[in-house]
Design a protein around this motif. Structure first.
Motif: not given
Length: 186
Positions: A100-101, A108-109, A114-120
């Protein structure tokens, strides 16, 4: 006289003795025939019961000893098996927690990626929009300053590129200066 002789001599039996002896023999015969066999049977039966009780008691002691040994062995086996089950359960718990960890870290990674790609992507889009707007504003400003229309697209693009590079240089210089201000002096 013979009678008198017999009465005086204790070695010659008299008739009372013979009758008593006969009565004794008859009583002894009746006892021997009717009383002694049932008594002997009862005694034999009691002895057999006592023998069986002693034998059963010995067997019971042996069975008790075997049962106690079997009980101790079963309890030791049960404790050992319980310890193994606890260890196995602990191992499975660790595997589940680790899985689970790991899964959560991977999730999370992925979310961060995805968040970084979206921000970029949003940053690039914002830069394109800003370049377009700044270019249009620069062209409008240049037309107002010069008083003539800049009809040539190549001239407009060169002017926009020069203006944007100038803005980027100032932004980078400002970024470096703010970074230098934030560093602690050692």
């Amino acid at each position: 006289m013979p009678h008198a002789l017999a009465a005086g001599n204790f070695l010659i039996p008299n008739m009372t003795f013979v009758v008593e002896l006969m009565a004794f023999i008859i009583v002894l015969g009746v006892l021997w025939r009717y009383v002694i066999p049932p008594v002997q049977q009862a005694m034999t039966a009691r002895q057999e019961v006592a023998r069986r009780l002693v034998t059963d008691g010995g067997e019971a002691k042996q069975l008790l000893a075997k049962a106690q040994t079997a009980y101790r062995t079963a309890m030791a086996d049960a404790r050992h098996e319980a310890a193994q089950l606890r260890a196995q359960a602990e191992h499975q718990r660790r595997e589940i927690v680790d899985g689970a960890s790991t899964e959560a870290e991977a999730g999370a990674a992925e979310i961060i990626s995805r968040g970084q790609a979206q921000l970029e992507a949003e940053r690039r889009q914002a830069i394109r929009q800003l370049k377009t707007e700044l270019g249009n504003l620069a062209v409008d400003l240049a037309e107002k300053i010069l008083g003539e229309a800049l009809a040539d697209n190549q001239r407009q693009e060169r002017l926009i590129e020069r203006f944007l590079s100038h803005i980027e240089e100032e932004a980078n210089a400002g970024h470096v200066a703010s970074t230098l201000r934030q560093k602690p002096r050692g």
